[in-house]
Design a protein around this motif. Structure first.
Motif, PDB file in Angstrom:
ATOM      1  N   ASP A 260       0.862  -1.185   0.000  1.00  0.00           N
ATOM      2  CA  ASP A 260       0.000   0.000   0.000  1.00  0.00           C
ATOM      3  C   ASP A 260       0.902   1.241   0.000  1.00  0.00           C
ATOM      4  N   PHE A 261       0.477   2.269  -0.726  1.00  0.00           N
ATOM      5  CA  PHE A 261       1.305   3.466  -0.870  1.00  0.00           C
ATOM      6  C   PHE A 261       0.421   4.703  -0.803  1.00  0.00           C
ATOM      7  N   SER A 262       0.952   5.752  -0.222  1.00  0.00           N
ATOM      8  CA  SER A 262       0.195   7.011  -0.174  1.00  0.00           C
ATOM      9  C   SER A 262       1.148   8.197  -0.277  1.00  0.00           C
ATOM     10  N   VAL A 263       0.614   9.306  -0.813  1.00  0.00           N
ATOM     11  CA  VAL A 263       1.343  10.566  -0.934  1.00  0.00           C
ATOM     12  C   VAL A 263       0.467  11.654  -0.329  1.00  0.00           C
ATOM     13  N   ASN A 264       1.040  12.459   0.543  1.00  0.00           N
ATOM     14  CA  ASN A 264       0.315  13.561   1.178  1.00  0.00           C
ATOM     15  C   ASN A 264       1.028  14.878   0.875  1.00  0.00           C
ATOM     16  N   LYS A 265       0.247  15.905   0.668  1.00  0.00           N
ATOM     17  CA  LYS A 265       0.793  17.263   0.514  1.00  0.00           C
ATOM     18  C   LYS A 265       0.156  18.142   1.563  1.00  0.00           C
ATOM     19  N   ASN A 266       1.000  18.799   2.350  1.00  0.00           N
ATOM     20  CA  ASN A 266       0.518  19.616   3.456  1.00  0.00           C
ATOM     21  C   ASN A 266       0.790  21.100   3.192  1.00  0.00           C
ATOM     22  N   TRP A 267      -0.191  21.936   3.484  1.00  0.00           N
ATOM     23  CA  TRP A 267      -0.050  23.383   3.428  1.00  0.00           C
ATOM     24  C   TRP A 267      -0.440  23.971   4.777  1.00  0.00           C
ATOM     25  N   ARG A 268       0.298  24.939   5.229  1.00  0.00           N
ATOM     26  CA  ARG A 268      -0.046  25.686   6.424  1.00  0.00           C
ATOM     27  C   ARG A 268      -0.640  27.035   6.029  1.00  0.00           C
ATOM     28  N   ILE A 269      -1.733  27.387   6.663  1.00  0.00           N
ATOM     29  CA  ILE A 269      -2.382  28.678   6.438  1.00  0.00           C
ATOM     30  C   ILE A 269      -2.320  29.428   7.752  1.00  0.00           C
ATOM     31  N   GLY A 270      -1.336  30.298   7.845  1.00  0.00           N
ATOM     32  CA  GLY A 270      -1.113  30.969   9.116  1.00  0.00           C
ATOM     33  C   GLY A 270      -0.618  29.965  10.156  1.00  0.00           C
ATOM     34  N   GLU A 271      -0.890  30.237  11.417  1.00  0.00           N
ATOM     35  CA  GLU A 271      -0.459  29.352  12.495  1.00  0.00           C
ATOM     36  C   GLU A 271      -1.571  28.432  12.983  1.00  0.00           C
ATOM     37  N   ARG A 272      -2.811  28.712  12.604  1.00  0.00           N
ATOM     38  CA  ARG A 272      -3.945  27.966  13.162  1.00  0.00           C
ATOM     39  C   ARG A 272      -4.527  26.939  12.213  1.00  0.00           C
ATOM     40  N   TYR A 273      -4.296  27.082  10.924  1.00  0.00           N
ATOM     41  CA  TYR A 273      -5.019  26.251   9.970  1.00  0.00           C
ATOM     42  C   TYR A 273      -4.048  25.455   9.098  1.00  0.00           C
ATOM     43  N   ASP A 323     -10.730 -13.428  -3.685  1.00  0.00           N
ATOM     44  CA  ASP A 323      -9.419 -12.820  -3.453  1.00  0.00           C
ATOM     45  C   ASP A 323      -9.581 -11.595  -2.567  1.00  0.00           C
ATOM     46  N   ALA A 324      -8.458 -11.007  -2.220  1.00  0.00           N
ATOM     47  CA  ALA A 324      -8.467  -9.889  -1.277  1.00  0.00           C
ATOM     48  C   ALA A 324      -8.854  -8.571  -1.918  1.00  0.00           C
ATOM     49  N   GLY A 325      -9.056  -8.547  -3.230  1.00  0.00           N
ATOM     50  CA  GLY A 325      -9.508  -7.324  -3.887  1.00  0.00           C
ATOM     51  C   GLY A 325      -8.450  -6.720  -4.789  1.00  0.00           C
ATOM     52  N   PRO A 326      -8.876  -5.981  -5.821  1.00  0.00           N
ATOM     53  CA  PRO A 326      -7.947  -5.352  -6.767  1.00  0.00           C
ATOM     54  C   PRO A 326      -7.363  -4.057  -6.207  1.00  0.00           C
ATOM     55  N   ARG A 327      -6.570  -3.396  -7.040  1.00  0.00           N
ATOM     56  CA  ARG A 327      -6.029  -2.089  -6.665  1.00  0.00           C
ATOM     57  C   ARG A 327      -7.160  -1.094  -6.421  1.00  0.00           C
ATOM     58  N   GLU A 328      -7.015  -0.307  -5.384  1.00  0.00           N
ATOM     59  CA  GLU A 328      -7.978   0.761  -5.091  1.00  0.00           C
ATOM     60  C   GLU A 328      -7.229   2.068  -4.889  1.00  0.00           C
ATOM     61  N   ILE A 329      -7.762   3.130  -5.466  1.00  0.00           N
ATOM     62  CA  ILE A 329      -7.162   4.462  -5.336  1.00  0.00           C
ATOM     63  C   ILE A 329      -8.215   5.413  -4.791  1.00  0.00           C
ATOM     64  N   GLN A 330      -7.833   6.159  -3.776  1.00  0.00           N
ATOM     65  CA  GLN A 330      -8.774   7.136  -3.228  1.00  0.00           C
ATOM     66  C   GLN A 330      -8.042   8.446  -2.950  1.00  0.00           C
ATOM     67  N   PHE A 331      -8.801   9.532  -3.069  1.00  0.00           N
ATOM     68  CA  PHE A 331      -8.264  10.868  -2.861  1.00  0.00           C
ATOM     69  C   PHE A 331      -9.037  11.527  -1.723  1.00  0.00           C
ATOM     70  N   GLY A 332      -8.364  12.418  -1.046  1.00  0.00           N
ATOM     71  CA  GLY A 332      -9.046  13.091   0.053  1.00  0.00           C
ATOM     72  C   GLY A 332      -8.398  14.411   0.407  1.00  0.00           C
ATOM     73  N   PHE A 333      -9.221  15.310   0.958  1.00  0.00           N
ATOM     74  CA  PHE A 333      -8.747  16.580   1.508  1.00  0.00           C
ATOM     75  C   PHE A 333      -9.064  16.600   2.991  1.00  0.00           C
ATOM     76  N   LYS A 334      -8.147  17.182   3.758  1.00  0.00           N
ATOM     77  CA  LYS A 334      -8.386  17.329   5.196  1.00  0.00           C
ATOM     78  C   LYS A 334      -8.043  18.749   5.616  1.00  0.00           C
ATOM     79  N   PHE A 335      -8.954  19.379   6.345  1.00  0.00           N
ATOM     80  CA  PHE A 335      -8.754  20.728   6.865  1.00  0.00           C
ATOM     81  C   PHE A 335      -8.622  20.654   8.368  1.00  0.00           C
ATOM     82  N   THR A 336      -7.531  21.178   8.910  1.00  0.00           N
ATOM     83  CA  THR A 336      -7.297  21.142  10.363  1.00  0.00           C
ATOM     84  C   THR A 336      -7.252  22.562  10.911  1.00  0.00           C
ATOM     85  N   PHE A 337      -7.724  22.659  12.136  1.00  0.00           N
ATOM     86  CA  PHE A 337      -7.717  23.985  12.786  1.00  0.00           C
ATOM     87  C   PHE A 337      -7.641  23.794  14.297  1.00  0.00           C
TER      88      PHE A 337
END
Length: 337
Positions: A260-273, A323-337
């Motif tokens: 299993d493999f994943s790539v994340n890209k993080n952005w900071r918006i100010g100090e809180r977000y 079988d255990a299932g084929p390749r699956e790809i999913q995308f997501g956004f996460k907003f933290t504050f």
């Protein structure tokens, strides 16, 4: 019925671990782990089966298609009674394993773990809950072998790597190239045992039980031909009055391999977000990992006068069905504050 000698299960466990820092921020642990189980639940035994001295004759009658009702009644362990489905605490198990663990704590943008286990579990009763698989109610050690949950090799590795922030290259470069995170988990699991059954009462028990076939010497067991995993020609109908030569836990499912493999890209918006974009790929190499068979029962014809005597009547024996299932790809956004 429940045996009057039924006892609660007991488990004795012991281990020895040696730990040492082998590199900066990296620790290696080596462990020996042992376990011994006593008084394990053995359920659904036909306690009132025919006595062993009558088996050969009963097996002959089954194969010849002769009447068996009166003979069975006269040769039960407790005459005058029918079947008695008994629960006993007569099972036991043992487990020994070597466990290696390499752990680098997350530092300088990199962290990883590698865990390997070589283990061997032996039992004379199924250790999967609510299973009834006692072959001989008079000889439990006939079922002593590799346990149904025995997995000889287990290897799991993971890593996390974070790219530099590139904060000294300007805002545009920082937002495009900085703070990318790469993650991966690799898994290798060796196959678990399969309890192949003959589907014929050759031993001369009153109840058929989970009798195993004979193993034919020199014939390949595994076909590895598409969805056909087991070779029916590798097994044969045992002689009348005998159990099969195939031991418990000898036949196994194929191993499972997955990344299993994943790539994340993080952005900071100010100090809180903060905002994170994730791409997750399960089974990245789209490997087929079969997990079950359609049938492990050969359903041998045990009627001597039949033209198909000694032949397997199961058309689905040894075929993969899931079988255990084929390749699956999913995308997501996460907003933290």
């Amino acid at each position: 019925a429940v045996s009057e000698n039924f006892q609660p299960p007991e488990s004795y466990q012991w281990n020895l671990t040696i730990s040492r820092e082998v590199l900066k921020n990296t620790v290696l642990e080596a462990s020996y782990v042992g376990n011994h189980g006593l008084h394990l639940w053995r359920r659904g035994i036909n306690f009132n089966d025919v006595v062993p001295s009558a088996r050969s004759e009963l097996a002959r009658r089954y194969r010849a298609g002769e009447a068996t009702t009166d003979f069975i009644a006269a040769n039960r362990r407790l005459r005058g009674l029918g079947d008695l489905a008994m629960s006993e605490s007569t099972g036991d198990s043992s487990h020994h394993s070597m466990q290696l663990w390499l752990n680098r704590r997350f530092a300088e943008r990199l962290g990883f773990q590698v865990a390997y286990t070589w283990g061997h579990t032996i039992a004379n009763v199924p250790v999967t809950s609510f299973q009834t698989a006692t072959t001989d109610p008079f000889n439990f050690d006939l079922d002593r072998g590799d346990a149904d949950l025995d997995r000889r090799h287990t290897l799991i590795a993971n890593f996390v790597y974070v790219l530099p922030s590139f904060s000294n290259r300007g805002k545009a470069i920082q937002h495009i190239l900085g703070d990318w995170q790469f993650n991966a988990i690799g898994t290798y699991l060796s196959g678990v045992p399969i309890d192949v059954q003959s589907g014929a009462n050759t031993a001369g028990l009153e109840a058929q039980s989970t009798q195993r076939p004979d193993l034919v010497p020199g014939v390949p067991i595994y076909l590895k031909n598409g969805i056909q995993w087991l070779n029916p020609a590798a097994f044969a109908l045992p002689a009348a009055g005998s159990f099969g030569s195939l031991g418990r836990g000898v036949i196994r499912m194929p191993s499972r391999k997955n990344v299993d493999f994943s790539v994340n890209k993080n952005w900071r918006i100010g100090e809180r977000y903060g905002v994170q974009f994730r791409t997750e790929i399960f089974n990245i190499f789209n490997r087929v990992n079969y997990v079950s068979l359609e049938s492990v029962d050969l359903s041998f014809n045990n009627t001597a006068s039949d033209a198909n005597f000694g032949k397997s009547t199961s058309s689905n024996f040894g075929r993969f069905n899931r079988d255990a299932g084929p390749r699956e790809i999913q995308f997501g956004f996460k907003f933290t504050f």
